[in-house]
Design a protein around this motif. Structure first.
Motif, PDB file in Angstrom:
ATOM      1  N   VAL A  65       0.844  -1.197   0.000  1.00  0.00           N
ATOM      2  CA  VAL A  65       0.000   0.000   0.000  1.00  0.00           C
ATOM      3  C   VAL A  65       0.881   1.249   0.000  1.00  0.00           C
ATOM      4  N   LEU A  66       1.937   1.251   0.804  1.00  0.00           N
ATOM      5  CA  LEU A  66       2.856   2.384   0.863  1.00  0.00           C
ATOM      6  C   LEU A  66       3.534   2.618  -0.484  1.00  0.00           C
ATOM      7  N   LEU A  67       4.012   1.556  -1.098  1.00  0.00           N
ATOM      8  CA  LEU A  67       4.659   1.667  -2.402  1.00  0.00           C
ATOM      9  C   LEU A  67       3.706   2.249  -3.434  1.00  0.00           C
ATOM     10  N   ARG A  68       2.501   1.740  -3.481  1.00  0.00           N
ATOM     11  CA  ARG A  68       1.525   2.242  -4.461  1.00  0.00           C
ATOM     12  C   ARG A  68       1.106   3.675  -4.154  1.00  0.00           C
ATOM     13  N   THR A  69       1.019   4.014  -2.894  1.00  0.00           N
ATOM     14  CA  THR A  69       0.697   5.396  -2.516  1.00  0.00           C
ATOM     15  C   THR A  69       1.803   6.329  -2.978  1.00  0.00           C
ATOM     16  N   TRP A  70       3.054   5.903  -2.788  1.00  0.00           N
ATOM     17  CA  TRP A  70       4.185   6.728  -3.223  1.00  0.00           C
ATOM     18  C   TRP A  70       4.208   6.879  -4.745  1.00  0.00           C
ATOM     19  N   LEU A 126      15.279  -1.381  -5.007  1.00  0.00           N
ATOM     20  CA  LEU A 126      16.486  -1.310  -4.177  1.00  0.00           C
ATOM     21  C   LEU A 126      16.143  -1.095  -2.701  1.00  0.00           C
ATOM     22  N   VAL A 127      15.192  -0.222  -2.439  1.00  0.00           N
ATOM     23  CA  VAL A 127      14.799   0.040  -1.053  1.00  0.00           C
ATOM     24  C   VAL A 127      14.199  -1.209  -0.420  1.00  0.00           C
ATOM     25  N   LEU A 128      13.289  -1.857  -1.131  1.00  0.00           N
ATOM     26  CA  LEU A 128      12.641  -3.045  -0.569  1.00  0.00           C
ATOM     27  C   LEU A 128      13.629  -4.205  -0.409  1.00  0.00           C
ATOM     28  N   ARG A 129      14.535  -4.381  -1.380  1.00  0.00           N
ATOM     29  CA  ARG A 129      15.492  -5.488  -1.302  1.00  0.00           C
ATOM     30  C   ARG A 129      16.575  -5.251  -0.259  1.00  0.00           C
ATOM     31  N   TYR A 130      17.187  -4.058  -0.257  1.00  0.00           N
ATOM     32  CA  TYR A 130      18.394  -3.861   0.528  1.00  0.00           C
ATOM     33  C   TYR A 130      18.200  -3.076   1.815  1.00  0.00           C
ATOM     34  N   PHE A 131      17.169  -2.267   1.902  1.00  0.00           N
ATOM     35  CA  PHE A 131      16.929  -1.532   3.145  1.00  0.00           C
ATOM     36  C   PHE A 131      15.865  -2.232   3.988  1.00  0.00           C
ATOM     37  N   GLU A 132      14.857  -2.806   3.332  1.00  0.00           N
ATOM     38  CA  GLU A 132      13.815  -3.546   4.051  1.00  0.00           C
ATOM     39  C   GLU A 132      14.157  -5.032   4.151  1.00  0.00           C
ATOM     40  N   ASP A 133      15.183  -5.472   3.438  1.00  0.00           N
ATOM     41  CA  ASP A 133      15.679  -6.847   3.480  1.00  0.00           C
ATOM     42  C   ASP A 133      14.607  -7.866   3.098  1.00  0.00           C
ATOM     43  N   LEU A 134      13.853  -7.560   2.042  1.00  0.00           N
ATOM     44  CA  LEU A 134      12.832  -8.486   1.551  1.00  0.00           C
ATOM     45  C   LEU A 134      13.440  -9.397   0.492  1.00  0.00           C
ATOM     46  N   SER A 135      12.880 -10.579   0.361  1.00  0.00           N
ATOM     47  CA  SER A 135      13.332 -11.506  -0.677  1.00  0.00           C
ATOM     48  C   SER A 135      12.802 -11.037  -2.032  1.00  0.00           C
ATOM     49  N   VAL A 136      13.321 -11.651  -3.090  1.00  0.00           N
ATOM     50  CA  VAL A 136      12.864 -11.319  -4.442  1.00  0.00           C
ATOM     51  C   VAL A 136      11.364 -11.596  -4.564  1.00  0.00           C
ATOM     52  N   ALA A 137      10.920 -12.709  -4.009  1.00  0.00           N
ATOM     53  CA  ALA A 137       9.500 -13.067  -4.082  1.00  0.00           C
ATOM     54  C   ALA A 137       8.634 -12.050  -3.333  1.00  0.00           C
ATOM     55  N   GLU A 138       9.086 -11.612  -2.168  1.00  0.00           N
ATOM     56  CA  GLU A 138       8.317 -10.635  -1.392  1.00  0.00           C
ATOM     57  C   GLU A 138       8.242  -9.291  -2.113  1.00  0.00           C
ATOM     58  N   VAL A 139       9.336  -8.890  -2.750  1.00  0.00           N
ATOM     59  CA  VAL A 139       9.333  -7.637  -3.507  1.00  0.00           C
ATOM     60  C   VAL A 139       8.390  -7.758  -4.702  1.00  0.00           C
ATOM     61  N   ALA A 140       8.404  -8.907  -5.357  1.00  0.00           N
ATOM     62  CA  ALA A 140       7.512  -9.130  -6.502  1.00  0.00           C
ATOM     63  C   ALA A 140       6.053  -9.003  -6.082  1.00  0.00           C
ATOM     64  N   VAL A 141       5.723  -9.555  -4.933  1.00  0.00           N
ATOM     65  CA  VAL A 141       4.351  -9.445  -4.430  1.00  0.00           C
ATOM     66  C   VAL A 141       4.023  -7.994  -4.094  1.00  0.00           C
ATOM     67  N   THR A 149      11.199  -9.601 -13.195  1.00  0.00           N
ATOM     68  CA  THR A 149      11.202  -8.142 -13.275  1.00  0.00           C
ATOM     69  C   THR A 149      11.943  -7.553 -12.083  1.00  0.00           C
ATOM     70  N   VAL A 150      11.728  -8.121 -10.908  1.00  0.00           N
ATOM     71  CA  VAL A 150      12.430  -7.642  -9.714  1.00  0.00           C
ATOM     72  C   VAL A 150      13.934  -7.807  -9.898  1.00  0.00           C
ATOM     73  N   LYS A 151      14.358  -8.955 -10.416  1.00  0.00           N
ATOM     74  CA  LYS A 151      15.788  -9.202 -10.611  1.00  0.00           C
ATOM     75  C   LYS A 151      16.380  -8.225 -11.624  1.00  0.00           C
ATOM     76  N   SER A 152      15.684  -8.022 -12.733  1.00  0.00           N
ATOM     77  CA  SER A 152      16.224  -7.118 -13.753  1.00  0.00           C
ATOM     78  C   SER A 152      16.226  -5.670 -13.257  1.00  0.00           C
ATOM     79  N   GLN A 153      15.169  -5.262 -12.551  1.00  0.00           N
ATOM     80  CA  GLN A 153      15.120  -3.905 -12.005  1.00  0.00           C
ATOM     81  C   GLN A 153      16.200  -3.712 -10.936  1.00  0.00           C
TER      82      GLN A 153
END
Length: 177
Positions: A65-70, A126-141, A149-153
């Motif tokens: 929700v935060l990501l989409r709001t931003w 980058l923020v979700l992967r490296y600052f929030e420490d989410l997995s690729v699958a969690e970022v994709a969701v 797409t997450v990997k390429s981005q």
């Protein structure tokens, strides 16, 4: 809303507001906008609380929700015209060595300045992967895209960030240690 539901939402909001605000700051680079984004996201969640309160991972939903709001906020016309030319002073840490503190602040500011120049979707990954420490699958969701797409981005975002850091570092004239 029933009192039990409202109490549940209040507990969720109190426990996660600071984390959401930090994530929002990393997205947008401004504490005031981050506060607004966090509050808007929590308001959206409050309005849908009856439907979402039983989700398995509410914090993941809140990040989405935060990501989409931003991203929605970035699309608004008045946000595109904003110019930032002022600098806020950093607060000094009296317990640290001045030389070390200076180097850390310089490096943190350099990376943060560079991060703000990375395109929004790459920055979000980058923020979700490296600052929030989410997995690729969690970022994709969270972003509503595929893991590929997450990997390429991520790869593009890191390359862009690296290039911007090198450009900023060389233009500052400071030698990295």
């Amino acid at each position: 809303m029933r009192k039990a539901d409202e109490q549940g939402f209040r507990e969720f909001a109190a426990a996660n507001a600071a984390s959401l605000r930090r994530t929002a700051y990393l997205f947008c680079g401004d504490w005031h906008t981050a506060e607004d984004l966090m509050q808007s996201s929590l308001m959206k969640m409050y309005m849908a609380w009856k439907r979402i309160k039983d989700l398995d991972n509410l914090i993941a939903y809140a990040r989405k929700v935060l990501l989409r709001t931003w991203l929605d906020e970035k699309r608004r016309p008045w946000r595109r015209a904003e110019q930032r030319d002022g600098e806020l002073p950093d607060a000094a840490d009296a317990t640290s060595d001045p030389d070390t503190t200076s180097a850390k602040l310089w490096a943190r500011e350099l990376v943060h300045t560079a991060l703000l120049q990375v395109p929004p979707r790459q920055r979000a990954v980058l923020v979700l992967r490296y600052f929030e420490d989410l997995s690729v699958a969690e970022v994709a969701v969270a972003m509503g895209c595929t893991e590929g797409t997450v990997k390429s981005q991520t790869a593009r975002g890191l390359a862009t960030l690296r290039a911007i850091v090198e450009k900023l570092d060389s233009s500052s004239g400071r030698v990295a240690s």
